[in-house]
Design an enzyme around this catalytic site. Sequence first.
Site, PDB file in Angstrom:
ATOM      1  N   LYS A  55       0.800  -1.059   0.129  1.00 19.81           N
ATOM      2  CA  LYS A  55       0.044  -0.002   0.031  1.00 19.81           C
ATOM      3  C   LYS A  55       0.808   1.370  -0.038  1.00 19.81           C
ATOM      4  O   LYS A  55       0.578   2.103  -0.656  1.00 19.81           O
ATOM      5  CB  LYS A  55      -1.019   0.125   1.113  1.00 19.81           C
ATOM      6  CG  LYS A  55      -2.007  -1.151   0.988  1.00 19.81           C
ATOM      7  CD  LYS A  55      -2.861  -1.255   2.269  1.00 19.81           C
ATOM      8  CE  LYS A  55      -3.860  -2.730   2.073  1.00 19.81           C
ATOM      9  NZ  LYS A  55      -4.543  -3.235   3.003  1.00 19.81           N
ATOM     10  N   GLN A  99      -4.333  -1.751   9.492  1.00 19.71           N
ATOM     11  CA  GLN A  99      -4.294  -3.085   8.914  1.00 19.71           C
ATOM     12  C   GLN A  99      -4.991  -4.407   9.661  1.00 19.71           C
ATOM     13  O   GLN A  99      -4.762  -4.369  10.730  1.00 19.71           O
ATOM     14  CB  GLN A  99      -2.916  -3.480   8.607  1.00 19.71           C
ATOM     15  CG  GLN A  99      -2.569  -4.882   7.680  1.00 19.71           C
ATOM     16  CD  GLN A  99      -3.288  -4.714   6.259  1.00 19.71           C
ATOM     17  OE1 GLN A  99      -2.958  -3.668   5.754  1.00 19.71           O
ATOM     18  NE2 GLN A  99      -3.829  -5.850   5.812  1.00 19.71           N
ATOM     19  N   ASP A 122     -10.484   3.468   3.722  1.00 21.44           N
ATOM     20  CA  ASP A 122     -10.545   2.066   3.513  1.00 21.44           C
ATOM     21  C   ASP A 122     -12.125   1.519   3.868  1.00 21.44           C
ATOM     22  O   ASP A 122     -12.252   0.458   3.603  1.00 21.44           O
ATOM     23  CB  ASP A 122      -9.548   1.370   4.550  1.00 21.44           C
ATOM     24  CG  ASP A 122      -9.241  -0.164   4.099  1.00 21.44           C
ATOM     25  OD1 ASP A 122      -9.028  -0.359   2.952  1.00 21.44           O
ATOM     26  OD2 ASP A 122      -8.671  -0.899   5.108  1.00 21.44           O
TER      27      ASP A 122
END
Length: 284
Positions: A55, A99, A122
């Site tokens: 990412k 994450q 996200d």
Amino acid sequence: MSALILDGKALAAQSEQQLGERVEKLKTLSGGKIPILATILVGDDPASATYVKMKGNACRRVGMESLAVEMPSSTTTEQLLARINELNANPDVHGILLQHPVPEQIDERACFDAISLAKDVDGVTCLGYGRMAMGEKAYGCATPKGIMRLLEHYNIELEGKHAVVVGRSAILGKPMAAMLLEANATVTTCHSRTRQLEQHIKQADIVVGAVGRPEFIKGDWIKDGAVVVDAGYHPGGVGDIELSAITERVSAYTPVPGGVGPMTINTLIMQTVESGEHAIAGPN
Ligand code: NAP
């Protein structure tokens, strides 16, 4: 019949070029400011470390920066919440990626939900999910949103079609089903307690595999001409669906690898660019 390959790798590469141009334009207009994505990695899971690195690399490919936050596996919920709140308050940070999964002592849901809506690039907060499900503006959860972008790019018709989503996780199955419903598909969501899974899948015009088990969905459960989306990726280069058995008789499918995966990262980056544009240049 030769199936259409829903090439996420190619679409992500094309999108990166456009995002790079948007970042460059923003930089010029603002006297040097660029979008910044904060990535938070808690613990030392090697797969998670690889995803975070990928990412960060994608940020740099489009001219953005990433701010890598790494925390030990002993981190508490309170410590992680405090870090997220600092990033929420930092005007130079435009997106926050926590994450998944975090170590088990941490309340992951509380930490996801601490991310401010404006920086939830996200698409992991309950608020963002609820807004999306109600058709209100919110950043989409990156994997299902990436899948929707891929289907849209290839003009896959969703309206009135029967979509069967196998899996109901917060980051994939549930938002996927909500997005397909928003797109006027008729949606069935299956999970580990579903009875006669095979019979549900056999009726699907569109199948989304989000189970997390290699080739769990068998080729002969999928009807001729279906559109097949496989979110899984396992050692040996297979997904959650037995793709090798169906490539000649479905109408379209996502390859593994090179289908859903690149679109997930690209969607995260795209939404960070959008957030950066809002914060730096203001809404237009
Ligand atoms: P997850 O949290 O483990 O969820 C798996 C889902 O599958 C659950 O809802 C579970 O049902 C369901 N399931 C498990 N066994 C089943 C069975 N026998 N029959 C029917 N349903 C069953 O996984 P996830 O995070 O959603 O990920 C799913 C897959 O997508 C994985 O292969 C993962 O690697 C992949 N993925 C890919 C990306 C990407 O960017 N490419 C991103 C995220 C995930 P219950 O809810 O009843 O337990």
